[in-house]
Write an enzyme that holds these catalytic residues in place. Structure first.
Site, short mmCIF file in Angstrom:
data_model
loop_
_atom_site.label_atom_id
_atom_site.label_comp_id
_atom_site.label_asym_id
_atom_site.label_seq_id
_atom_site.Cartn_x
_atom_site.Cartn_y
_atom_site.Cartn_z
N CYS A 69 66.06 37.85 -12.19
CA CYS A 69 65.21 38.55 -13.15
C CYS A 69 65.67 40.01 -13.27
O CYS A 69 66.73 40.28 -13.81
CB CYS A 69 63.75 38.40 -12.75
SG CYS A 69 62.58 38.81 -14.07
N HIS A 81 63.03 32.40 -11.52
CA HIS A 81 62.85 32.79 -10.13
C HIS A 81 62.96 31.60 -9.17
O HIS A 81 62.00 30.83 -9.02
CB HIS A 81 61.46 33.41 -9.94
CG HIS A 81 61.33 34.81 -10.44
ND1 HIS A 81 61.45 35.91 -9.62
CD2 HIS A 81 61.10 35.28 -11.69
CE1 HIS A 81 61.28 37.02 -10.33
NE2 HIS A 81 61.06 36.66 -11.60
#
Length: 220
Positions: A87, A195
């Site tokens: 991210c 994630h």
């Protein structure tokens, strides 16, 4: 096995990454503050976690890419140490020119946080070997600027050289060619917006992220 998680001001997934790596692999994990000018010796994996480094001032990760620790991260990656940016960490890798492309505002101009299905586009990488014959996995996205962009020539090269590792099954942010994660030409630096640290145990809704960490350390 030994890993390090780099902590920037504004990181909020650093401890998530530490726990995910420890529980998934049994590796020893050290937290390294961004102002350090040296990394622990003998690292097998470096992780740049998600969050909002430096409050996303200027543009996401632009300041973090200039942190004192980053020359050491680059040097370790050049030596072949497995390096993962998740991210905001992916944004750091592009800002530091360790990966091509850029992460732009989501196509819908809204923050997106939800589980997403992913295609394992290249299962023969250092980060995906543990997926074996599986071609679809699930992780979670949480970003406002996760729209991967690169010019057509770069996209063609990434595709042609097998550097696209993960692709969205249902593109949540408008990323070019639905790209969710890429590796560098050497194959030891991975950037992805989803994630794995939020998908490493079944109780979290998916344990597919654990296989990424296991893959990264299996060749250490």
């Amino acid at each position: 096995m030994k890993a390090a998680v780099i902590v920037f001001p504004g990181s909020n997934c650093d401890r998530d990454c530490k726990v995910a790596i420890e529980r998934s692999t049994g590796a020893s994990v050290e937290m390294v503050w961004h102002a350090e000018t040296a990394l622990p010796s003998g690292l097998d994996l470096i992780v740049l976690p998600g969050g909002f480094s430096y409050g996303d001032y200027l543009r996401c990760a632009a300041i973090a890419a200039l942190s004192p620790v980053m020359p050491e991260v680059k040097a370790a990656a050049e030596r072949g140490v497995a390096t993962v940016g998740i991210c905001n960490g992916f944004q750091v890798l592009t800002e530091a020119r360790m990966l091509p492309g850029a992460l732009l505002r989501n196509e819908g101009l809204k923050y997106v946080c939800k589980p997403v299905g992913l295609e394992v586009t290249n299962a023969q990488t250092r980060f995906t070997a543990a997926y074996g014959g599986r071609r679809e996995v699930e992780m979670t996205v949480g970003n406002g600027e996760g729209n991967f962009f690169a010019d057509e020539e770069t996209l063609d090269r990434l595709e042609g050289e097998g550097q696209v590792v993960f692709r969205y099954l249902d593109n949540p942010n408008g990323s070019s060619r639905a790209i969710a994660g890429i590796v560098n030409s050497k194959g030891n630096v991975l950037g992805l917006m989803p994630h794995p640290d939020r998908a490493f145990e079944a109780e979290l809704g998916s344990a597919d992220g654990a296989l990424l960490f296991q893959s990264a350390l299996a060749s250490a």
